[in-house]
Design an enzyme around this catalytic site. Sequence first.
Site, short mmCIF file in Angstrom:
data_model
loop_
_atom_site.label_atom_id
_atom_site.label_comp_id
_atom_site.label_asym_id
_atom_site.label_seq_id
_atom_site.Cartn_x
_atom_site.Cartn_y
_atom_site.Cartn_z
N HIS A 280 0.86 -1.24 0.04
CA HIS A 280 0.02 0.11 0.03
C HIS A 280 0.86 1.40 -0.18
CE1 HIS A 280 -3.16 -3.10 1.28
NE2 HIS A 280 -3.96 -2.29 0.42
N ASN A 281 1.78 1.29 -0.92
CA ASN A 281 2.63 2.54 -1.11
C ASN A 281 2.18 3.40 -2.35
OD1 ASN A 281 3.57 1.03 -3.77
ND2 ASN A 281 4.95 -0.25 -2.24
N HIS A 320 -6.63 7.47 -1.92
CA HIS A 320 -7.36 6.14 -1.11
C HIS A 320 -6.75 5.56 -0.42
CE1 HIS A 320 -5.64 3.34 -4.00
NE2 HIS A 320 -6.07 2.42 -2.91
N ASP A 430 -8.94 -0.32 -7.62
CA ASP A 430 -8.17 -0.62 -6.53
C ASP A 430 -7.51 -2.06 -6.35
OD1 ASP A 430 -6.91 -0.22 -3.83
OD2 ASP A 430 -8.89 -0.48 -2.64
N GLN A 481 -4.82 -16.81 -5.03
CA GLN A 481 -5.14 -15.86 -6.14
C GLN A 481 -6.26 -16.59 -6.86
OE1 GLN A 481 -4.76 -13.39 -5.58
NE2 GLN A 481 -4.14 -11.93 -7.46
C1 BYE Z 1 -7.70 -6.85 -1.39
C2 BYE Z 1 -7.91 -6.22 0.13
C3 BYE Z 1 -7.07 -5.48 0.72
C4 BYE Z 1 -5.69 -5.48 0.28
F1 BYE Z 1 -4.69 -13.23 0.27
C5 BYE Z 1 -5.39 -5.94 -1.12
F2 BYE Z 1 -5.96 -14.33 -1.63
C6 BYE Z 1 -6.63 -6.52 -1.89
F3 BYE Z 1 -6.79 -12.79 -0.23
N1 BYE Z 1 -6.19 -6.97 -3.32
N2 BYE Z 1 -5.85 -6.11 -4.09
C7 BYE Z 1 -5.38 -6.86 -5.17
C8 BYE Z 1 -5.97 -8.00 -3.48
C9 BYE Z 1 -5.54 -8.44 -4.69
N3 BYE Z 1 -6.30 -9.56 -2.91
C10 BYE Z 1 -6.01 -10.70 -3.53
N4 BYE Z 1 -5.51 -10.80 -4.80
C11 BYE Z 1 -5.36 -9.29 -5.49
O1 BYE Z 1 -4.78 -9.55 -6.67
C12 BYE Z 1 -6.04 -11.74 -2.56
C13 BYE Z 1 -5.15 -12.24 -1.71
C14 BYE Z 1 -3.78 -12.49 -2.23
C15 BYE Z 1 -5.75 -13.16 -0.56
CL1 BYE Z 1 -8.72 -7.72 -2.00
ZN ZN Z 2 -5.85 0.43 -2.38
#
Ligand code: BYE
Ligand code: ZN
Length: 572
Positions: A280-281, A320, A430, A481
Amino acid sequence: MATKIIYFTVNGRPEQAEFPVDCPAQDVKDLFRSAAEAGPHDILKLYNPKGNIINISPGLEPNSPNSCYKLEVVAADRNSEPLGTFTSAPWESYCLDLFQNCQQSPSSLVISGAELAGALGFDLSSMEKRLQGLEKKILMEAGETPAVVYEMKKQVDSFREKLESVEHLSWLGLFKDLSEGNLKPSPFYLKRTLRKTREECEHVREKFLQMSSLEVSEEVRQYLKTPTFDNWQWEDAEIMVLLQVMYTDLDFIATFNIEPEVLQQFLFEVYRRYNNIPFHNFKHCFCVTQMMYGLIWLTDLRSKLDAIDLLIMLTSAVCHDLDHTGYNNAYQINARTELALRYNDISPLENHHCAVAFELLEKTENNIFRNLPMDQYKQIREGIIKCILATDMTRHNDILIKFKSILPAFDFTNKDHKDVLMMILIKVSDISNEARPMEVAEPWLDCLLQEFYNQSDVEKLEGLPVTPFMDRDKVTKPSSQTGFIRFVLLPLFIELANLFPCLEQHIIDPVRKALDYYTEMEKALEREKQNRAQSENAAKIKDTTVVTQSTAESHVEVGPEAHTPQTVVGDT
Ligand code: BYE
Ligand code: ZN
């Protein structure tokens, strides 16, 4: 007015303080606090030359440079959220100084595994050298490394690994005592701290200002409008120029009378308030904004929404995740951090990101909306708050259901419809990494998992509930994923593509490709695991000379089926 001059040292550095004899006690305390570059929660102790602790007050006995007092920062209160983030106005400069301090003073520093070992009284490198010498000698005499030397080597390696595995937790203060004392300055001072240092910021600001006068080519301007854009090719100062291009090419500069210097100052402050964390940078801020920018062009939103809505959307994306510290809401709530307390457990992070955004905009030199009439400012504020709060993933289903329900009769002139669309667009942007080319997307997943793993490490250390999908012992890259793409990304993207069918090729196709890629990776990992289990079994059976039936059952794993979790998920 009569003033007093007090001479003292802090961390061995001579300082002198001057204050009016009748100034309030708090002012004198604050003066010493800033001299020590101490944070609001640190405890200060002032010693006289006899070694007695004396009160920091206006009544301090004036002294001379050769009868200096000694000022010490004794401890930091670490009850607050990791690295105490709050920057309510009076402490803002202190917080900056505090993190500045991390670069300079040996206490509260990031300490490397080897150094920690050193502080503990182990000298890893000399132990390794001695072992190597011993190994060489024995090798020459005996012809092979004896088991005992091999064993010792393994122990040194494992100790090093253990130290390095907790290295990133040094900010917790666990190693604080160890790093005090007479440790010499060492290269680990250069390690990055959570907050950006003043030097880091100034360096980037100068570069940015130099570059911002250069013309960005038409080719780059077009490339910037596509989801194939590769953020990894650009450094932070360049990214700031690209953000400036987005505001320019959407005609915001002219439409909203934004002065270029104010935009630059705003972007710089935004850059400054994104922390040095894995995911989150500032680069994440850029990617989300760039995806939003791409979506605006791909869907020709300029012909469907007002310019002010686009300004809200782009600026929401920019702001954000401001001041994200790498720990999610669940952590904030479970650890009862300052943020959770302040926002009563209701989207603590998103509320904070948004509050920081408007705190920046309160300063007129940063306020890109300063030339707008009050009603427009109000509309923008309302819109940005709505968009940023919508990025809390716990609201994902509600927002998606709402969007689905209005889709059949979607009306771009209906305010409620527009609001939901704007929330959907920022949500899509996002979490859209997987809509990018594999070479761009995959490193982002590594960064995210690193941030998640860090959190679960801290949760384990602090005895808090461990968020299951963050547990490094439980999740793998492909397993997390594939589920995420199937159940979160695709359903969301498909709804947006229902409204804008042209998006199918730009964001859905690459996501499906990513799903195939991670499904394959998952299968390969599974096969590897089975093979490993089989060969381990074979080895165990071979090694075991006498094994009774019951021990064999309890120790030897019985074939690959025992390992294989049967995931039942339909094909998409
Ligand atoms: C989300 C919520 C908070 C922060 F481990 C980041 F499988 C995310 F849940 N994001 N943003 C992009 C992601 C992605 N979460 C996941 N994949 C992304 O590509 C899944 C995670 C690795 C996990 Cl949703
Ligand atoms: Zn974000």
